[in-house]
Scaffold this motif. Structure first.
Motif, PDB file in Angstrom:
ATOM      1  N   LYS A  91      40.229  18.457  80.778  1.00 28.67           N
ATOM      2  CA  LYS A  91      41.412  18.079  81.550  1.00 28.67           C
ATOM      3  C   LYS A  91      41.921  16.686  81.181  1.00 28.67           C
ATOM      4  O   LYS A  91      43.118  16.477  80.984  1.00 28.67           O
ATOM      5  CB  LYS A  91      41.045  18.124  83.045  1.00 28.67           C
ATOM      6  N   GLU A  92      40.997  15.729  81.074  1.00 21.81           N
ATOM      7  CA  GLU A  92      41.403  14.348  80.747  1.00 21.81           C
ATOM      8  C   GLU A  92      42.153  14.302  79.415  1.00 21.81           C
ATOM      9  O   GLU A  92      43.149  13.597  79.270  1.00 21.81           O
ATOM     10  CB  GLU A  92      40.196  13.397  80.638  1.00 21.81           C
ATOM     11  N   ASP A  93      41.641  15.078  78.460  1.00 21.18           N
ATOM     12  CA  ASP A  93      42.266  15.085  77.136  1.00 21.18           C
ATOM     13  C   ASP A  93      43.658  15.714  77.188  1.00 21.18           C
ATOM     14  O   ASP A  93      44.567  15.278  76.473  1.00 21.18           O
ATOM     15  CB  ASP A  93      41.383  15.841  76.135  1.00 21.18           C
ATOM     16  N   LEU A  94      43.809  16.716  78.021  1.00 21.76           N
ATOM     17  CA  LEU A  94      45.107  17.405  78.104  1.00 21.76           C
ATOM     18  C   LEU A  94      46.199  16.467  78.604  1.00 21.76           C
ATOM     19  O   LEU A  94      47.377  16.675  78.319  1.00 21.76           O
ATOM     20  CB  LEU A  94      45.014  18.608  79.048  1.00 21.76           C
ATOM     21  N   ASN A  95      45.823  15.427  79.357  1.00 25.42           N
ATOM     22  CA  ASN A  95      46.816  14.536  79.935  1.00 25.42           C
ATOM     23  C   ASN A  95      47.124  13.311  79.093  1.00 25.42           C
ATOM     24  O   ASN A  95      47.822  12.402  79.539  1.00 25.42           O
ATOM     25  CB  ASN A  95      46.379  14.142  81.352  1.00 25.42           C
ATOM     26  N   LYS A  96      46.592  13.295  77.860  1.00 21.66           N
ATOM     27  CA  LYS A  96      46.923  12.179  76.963  1.00 21.66           C
ATOM     28  C   LYS A  96      48.370  12.260  76.483  1.00 21.66           C
ATOM     29  O   LYS A  96      49.057  13.249  76.658  1.00 21.66           O
ATOM     30  CB  LYS A  96      45.960  12.172  75.768  1.00 21.66           C
ATOM     31  N   GLU A  97      48.810  11.186  75.825  1.00 20.98           N
ATOM     32  CA  GLU A  97      50.168  11.065  75.272  1.00 20.98           C
ATOM     33  C   GLU A  97      50.497  12.165  74.251  1.00 20.98           C
ATOM     34  O   GLU A  97      49.635  12.490  73.423  1.00 20.98           O
ATOM     35  CB  GLU A  97      50.280   9.728  74.495  1.00 20.98           C
ATOM     36  N   PRO A  98      51.730  12.657  74.217  1.00 20.68           N
ATOM     37  CA  PRO A  98      52.132  13.542  73.119  1.00 20.68           C
ATOM     38  C   PRO A  98      51.896  12.860  71.777  1.00 20.68           C
ATOM     39  O   PRO A  98      52.150  11.664  71.643  1.00 20.68           O
ATOM     40  CB  PRO A  98      53.633  13.755  73.353  1.00 20.68           C
ATOM     41  N   GLY A  99      51.360  13.609  70.829  1.00 17.63           N
ATOM     42  CA  GLY A  99      51.056  13.033  69.530  1.00 17.63           C
ATOM     43  C   GLY A  99      49.579  12.688  69.372  1.00 17.63           C
ATOM     44  O   GLY A  99      49.084  12.517  68.262  1.00 17.63           O
ATOM     45  N   SER A 100      48.860  12.581  70.492  1.00 25.15           N
ATOM     46  CA  SER A 100      47.429  12.280  70.429  1.00 25.15           C
ATOM     47  C   SER A 100      46.664  13.450  69.819  1.00 25.15           C
ATOM     48  O   SER A 100      47.055  14.604  69.945  1.00 25.15           O
ATOM     49  CB  SER A 100      46.853  12.052  71.842  1.00 25.15           C
ATOM     50  N   LEU A 153      50.304  25.943  77.848  1.00 27.36           N
ATOM     51  CA  LEU A 153      49.637  25.734  79.138  1.00 27.36           C
ATOM     52  C   LEU A 153      50.668  25.535  80.230  1.00 27.36           C
ATOM     53  O   LEU A 153      51.558  24.700  80.094  1.00 27.36           O
ATOM     54  CB  LEU A 153      48.806  24.449  79.114  1.00 27.36           C
ATOM     55  N   GLU A 154      50.504  26.269  81.308  1.00 25.61           N
ATOM     56  CA  GLU A 154      51.384  26.015  82.448  1.00 25.61           C
ATOM     57  C   GLU A 154      50.787  24.937  83.353  1.00 25.61           C
ATOM     58  O   GLU A 154      51.459  24.349  84.165  1.00 25.61           O
ATOM     59  CB  GLU A 154      51.590  27.313  83.249  1.00 25.61           C
ATOM     60  N   ASN A 155      49.493  24.688  83.178  1.00 23.08           N
ATOM     61  CA  ASN A 155      48.771  23.853  84.121  1.00 23.08           C
ATOM     62  C   ASN A 155      47.820  22.941  83.364  1.00 23.08           C
ATOM     63  O   ASN A 155      46.949  23.403  82.655  1.00 23.08           O
ATOM     64  CB  ASN A 155      47.981  24.816  85.046  1.00 23.08           C
ATOM     65  N   LYS A 156      48.006  21.609  83.520  1.00 24.32           N
ATOM     66  CA  LYS A 156      47.065  20.722  82.832  1.00 24.32           C
ATOM     67  C   LYS A 156      46.101  20.035  83.806  1.00 24.32           C
ATOM     68  O   LYS A 156      45.555  18.983  83.532  1.00 24.32           O
ATOM     69  CB  LYS A 156      47.785  19.712  81.929  1.00 24.32           C
ATOM     70  N   LYS A 160      43.306  21.506  84.849  1.00 22.49           N
ATOM     71  CA  LYS A 160      41.934  21.997  84.647  1.00 22.49           C
ATOM     72  C   LYS A 160      41.654  22.168  83.151  1.00 22.49           C
ATOM     73  O   LYS A 160      42.586  22.221  82.352  1.00 22.49           O
ATOM     74  CB  LYS A 160      41.727  23.318  85.401  1.00 22.49           C
ATOM     75  N   ASP A 161      40.366  22.228  82.800  1.00 20.20           N
ATOM     76  CA  ASP A 161      39.964  22.393  81.400  1.00 20.20           C
ATOM     77  C   ASP A 161      40.605  23.652  80.818  1.00 20.20           C
ATOM     78  O   ASP A 161      40.878  24.615  81.531  1.00 20.20           O
ATOM     79  CB  ASP A 161      38.434  22.505  81.287  1.00 20.20           C
ATOM     80  N   PHE A 162      40.834  23.631  79.496  1.00 20.99           N
ATOM     81  CA  PHE A 162      41.524  24.749  78.844  1.00 20.99           C
ATOM     82  C   PHE A 162      40.615  25.401  77.791  1.00 20.99           C
ATOM     83  O   PHE A 162      40.045  24.730  76.934  1.00 20.99           O
ATOM     84  CB  PHE A 162      42.807  24.244  78.186  1.00 20.99           C
ATOM     85  N   ASN A 163      40.469  26.708  77.922  1.00 22.76           N
ATOM     86  CA  ASN A 163      39.603  27.485  77.032  1.00 22.76           C
ATOM     87  C   ASN A 163      40.352  28.066  75.840  1.00 22.76           C
ATOM     88  O   ASN A 163      41.355  28.740  76.026  1.00 22.76           O
ATOM     89  CB  ASN A 163      39.015  28.673  77.799  1.00 22.76           C
ATOM     90  N   THR A 164      39.855  27.857  74.638  1.00 23.37           N
ATOM     91  CA  THR A 164      40.403  28.547  73.467  1.00 23.37           C
ATOM     92  C   THR A 164      39.208  29.107  72.702  1.00 23.37           C
ATOM     93  O   THR A 164      38.068  28.747  72.988  1.00 23.37           O
ATOM     94  CB  THR A 164      41.161  27.587  72.533  1.00 23.37           C
TER      95      THR A 164
END
Lengths: 243, 243, 243, 243
Positions: free
Chosen positions: D30-39, D14-17, D19-23
């Motif tokens: 978005k909120e989840d993408l900004n959690k701590e590494p390892g989460s 992801l280049e951009n956190k 906005k929500d990410f589609n897979t």
């Protein structure tokens, strides 16, 4: 059954020389097709073709292929370890499309014979046609049988297996081979190699081998370099001997 | 000329079976040496030996070697590219100790012949003796001549060169080969390969090849792994075809 | 600790520049040894030497070696799969003579550290001296402990094992690595590779690799060809990742 | 700029956190993408993802590629011959898409620098963006210049050339390198290798190398075998040293 080469090196394989032959370099007339090997003939577009003699190495490239076939480089590996020549008596397990069978038969003729076991009817038919094209039927006995149900031949010089479970053939092979005879098994997985080695009790292990061939590209005055991609794995060869 | 195998797999080569034979496993009596192939005989120490049939692959390992010889793996490479079989007419440049010559002669017998050119008298003698041991004299015409002074044979199927200057043979080879015939040159240096390719004008280049064989080691229940050291370079093979 | 190059390219390693240095190209005086790196000095025979700077790559060739050591080409393989750079936290099992440890420490300095486990006191001592010579002591914590008794470090970027039983380290390694961290195991036998793969339950398998390096020989105006013999097998590299 | 791993091992870049990410495994908020590494976070389909730290080795796989790039295995070869570490001063000819440049810069940081010459504007732009993604801009000076017009840096540790005519750089490289410094040239054709060797007059030749990596396939309880196809040729590496 004639092979023609244009000056570019392109080959054409004909099963029938009783009618005119169409190529994208023009049409060659029936009369021309029946000239002596070595003659140069012209298509209606003026392109030159050479009439080739029947040649094992050219025809083998035009055989019909079924799913399984020992790779040419691995046939070379076998020949380097066990010279195969006129008069030998060979048993093969897993005819497949008959490519390896054809190499073997071509080497043992005119005095030897290859006995080849195949369990699938469809492969049996493909192989039979290929032997016919190569005029090798006299030197091959093709059997629609499972080699793991027993090998009928005795006093055999070499047994070659291209089957997934060669450990099931070990005892039959031992009885069938003459003293000093070789058993060669082609296997794609090292796990199968390990199983075969662990289950072998009677044979002397000669060696476990792999073979890589690297081809180089050449453009006159410009480039000489290895090809970028290559087959680096086909099959391992495990070679045993009855002593 | 008999070969004996002890159960350990060790082989002994005898030129003479008219007297008792000494090994470090004991002495085998003359009478025992003359038993049927396949018989098991005992030394005076009670160690068992098997009497082997004459076999090309066993005897070739006991030949006298001069300085130059195409490696077995490269002979296999040649066979994978140009099948060699009974009835072929082959010319060889650079007999050396005659190893490759012997493989070729063994493959073309009983109907074919190998014409081999060697300029050094000492190699000529070594090779001659080797052909005798292998009973291949009928299938080889050994010539104490320089192949670069001309090739006397015509309508040849295959010419194999193990000489340092194959470019000097190109014109003679072209005239000697039949249409569709192959010219194979073994060369250790890529610089020589390049020179040969650059100087070739008439032949179709089939390919430039290298061959690596990897051998694996096996200790039952313990180890399966590739050998640590290996010959990774012997010679390049350049293959041409007359079209 | 200075390195000297004669114009032939020959290197000499000095631990002590407080006395004259003897070579078979003559004696270099103490005063000359203490000149600036890059200076050219002469022996009493008039042969020229260059004073070299301290250099990891030169000194590593003069380290004392114990029995086990990952081969340079395999260190390169590891670096190509897992870039190793300043600031990383690395654990190593099986210090041996410390060659791989030194490469790793040299890569993670000045901000990272390598924690290396060794169970043999004699290897521990050899390694310690080698790290001293390379001035890498600040970046290595050498432990006289068995990695299979537990790994004390947490949040590790990479664990490298050069041990015969890496399957016994799997659980400790999993707990020690951070998420995304790598576990690399060097193993000489395919049988050990198979055991490690079969016993792994938690790690993602990235790949199983082998690496061959071929060196060419060059003689100006004459020869360019691959070296004849080469190490073709040292160790397999199995690479896992914690996810 | 975050990396996510699902349990299957699939990675997303992801280049951009913001906005929500589609897979295809569902949407991650978005909120989840900004959690701590390892989460561990879940998509709206309940699929689990792990938030990864920034990691050179993961991001390098997502860079934009132009036409030329030294292969990873050859970068490993270079590292095995010339250890590259923090503080080194490196010059590169032929930036291309900047893959090798990035490896080098990542190794010399935080105290070293890579000066990279590129003559094509489009490659220059691709490379610049890649360095930005990898946060390596501080350790690279990218120059839109022809290295064959001169090298501005002095006292350089290593010069790496991925250019078609390295012989034109020999004199500049010699002046630019410090004594003991290395010149490494990657070349696809043996003909170019030969030209470089023949035209070199000042440098000590360390070696000419090729590198093959073989990858094995594993299916638990079933199969362990080498991959069938592999890149067997990319580039030769010629390594010189200034003495």
């Amino acid at each position: 059954m004639i092979l023609l080469h244009k000056k570019t090196g392109k080959k054409f394989y004909l099963e029938n020389k009783d009618k005119d032959f169409n190529t994208h370099f023009g049409i060659i007339k029936k009369e021309d097709l029946n000239k002596e090997p070595g003659s140069i003939v012209k298509s209606h577009l003026g392109e030159e073709f050479i009439i080739f003699e029947d040649n094992f190495n050219d025809i083998i490239g035009y055989l019909k292929l079924g799913p399984q076939s020992v790779h040419k480089k691995d046939i070379g590996l076998l020949y380097s370890l066990v010279p195969i020549y006129s008069g030998m008596k060979i048993v093969e397990g897993g005819t497949g499309s008959g490519i390896l069978t054809s190499y073997l038969a071509n080497s043992v003729k005119p005095n030897g014979k290859v006995y080849s076991y195949e369990i699938r009817k469809d492969f049996y038919k493909i192989a039979k046609k290929n032997f016919e094209k190569l005029k090798l039927l006299d030197y091959i006995e093709l059997k629609l049988k499972d080699i793991n149900n027993g090998i009928e031949e005795k006093n055999v010089d070499l047994i070659v297996l291209d089957t997934p479970d060669p450990w099931n053939t070990l005892n039959f092979a031992y009885e069938s081979l003459k003293i000093g005879g070789y058993l060669a098994s082609f296997l794609p997985n090292i796990t199968s190699v390990l199983k075969l080695l662990d289950l072998n009790e009677k044979f002397l292990l000669i060696g476990i081998y792999e073979n890589f061939v690297r081809k180089w590209e050449y453009v006159r005055g410009k480039v000489l370099r290895p090809e970028n991609f290559e087959i680096v794995h086909t099959e391992f060869l495990v070679l045993f001997r009855r002593i």
